[in-house]
Design an enzyme around this catalytic site. Sequence first.
Site, short mmCIF file in Angstrom:
data_model
loop_
_atom_site.label_atom_id
_atom_site.label_comp_id
_atom_site.label_asym_id
_atom_site.label_seq_id
_atom_site.Cartn_x
_atom_site.Cartn_y
_atom_site.Cartn_z
N GLY A 1 13.01 6.86 3.57
CA GLY A 1 12.75 5.55 2.97
C GLY A 1 12.04 4.77 3.84
O GLY A 1 11.31 5.08 4.68
N CYS A 2 11.50 3.60 2.89
CA CYS A 2 10.31 2.89 3.41
C CYS A 2 10.55 2.21 4.64
O CYS A 2 9.80 2.26 5.77
CB CYS A 2 9.73 1.93 2.46
SG CYS A 2 10.97 0.90 1.40
#
EC number: 1.2.1.38
Length: 340
Positions: A145-146
């Site tokens: 994920g970011c």
Amino acid sequence: MKVSIVGITGYSGLELVKILNNHKKVELVSIHATKEVGRRLSDVYPYLAGVCDLKIEDFNAQEIIEKADLVFFATPSGVASSLAEEFVQADFPIIDLSGDHRLPADVYQEWYKKSPAKKMILNKFTYALSEYTDVKGKKFIANPGCYATATELALIPLVAAGLIETDSIIVDAKSGLTGAGKALSESSHFVNVHDNYMTYKLNHHQHIPEIVQTLQAFDADMPEIQFSTSLLPVNRGIMATVYCKLKKDVAVSDIASAFAKAYDDKPFVRVQENLPELHNVIGSNFTDIGFAYNEKTNVMTVISVIDNLLKGASGQAVQNLNLMQGWDETEGLHMTPSYL
């Protein structure tokens, strides 16, 4: 190599198109979505005219398997978990940009509030933070994920070297609006975002267990972390500000050495003398990291910035593709930060 994208109309899917258009070893052969089916992508998004004129197709796993050599899932959470099984059973490579294959089933259900993928499917996937995971020859990749990418790259060198008190970690992370995806919500309305700054999902963001799980691979005694997420009134970018206390007798030079050892040979991580800014990475696959020490409080502050759609999603996905195939890690990713 021929590839397909499922979830083409989302931000990450569109970024994949732009990256793959400049990739010398990849041909995009089909694009899939539930909206705008039958229309050319360049008609829906005119800025892609001459870049991608493929027609958007309904999802059909068998047709993708027949046309392509690998599929990217750039779909919202809860989609890939139900669609990936047919590909896994066919031993057909997947890079999943969603969170559906990053966590154990029970943890995923607790944090995402959705039905998880089958355990036998989850066991096939490798969580692949590009700078730390050997994915050569792997077939099923769970892209990080970011928020997780920015935070993990900031903390792993310090946790792995045993330089910080792990029970002191506090992360204050901020994201641009695209980090929430394209679905409309109260927090994504212009009038609610413009000239505003808000915290959301405090203590409940779904990337928290992902970060802890990753850090525990470097320190089995790693406890939970305090993690907050806020929405910046900008289009894209993530800034993770990490606070932690140094262990006794650890010097600032030890911190610098740990980052140098970890990233001097990594093409997409830049350890900066100055504190990082979002503008310096937007439009690129770079992560910029900087740090500063407060002698009075014994607190080390580490700042990590990325473009959430590139290093935090599509850029890292292509970086993982390159590493899977044994290609140059930077192929297709020579994007200079746009700065403005």
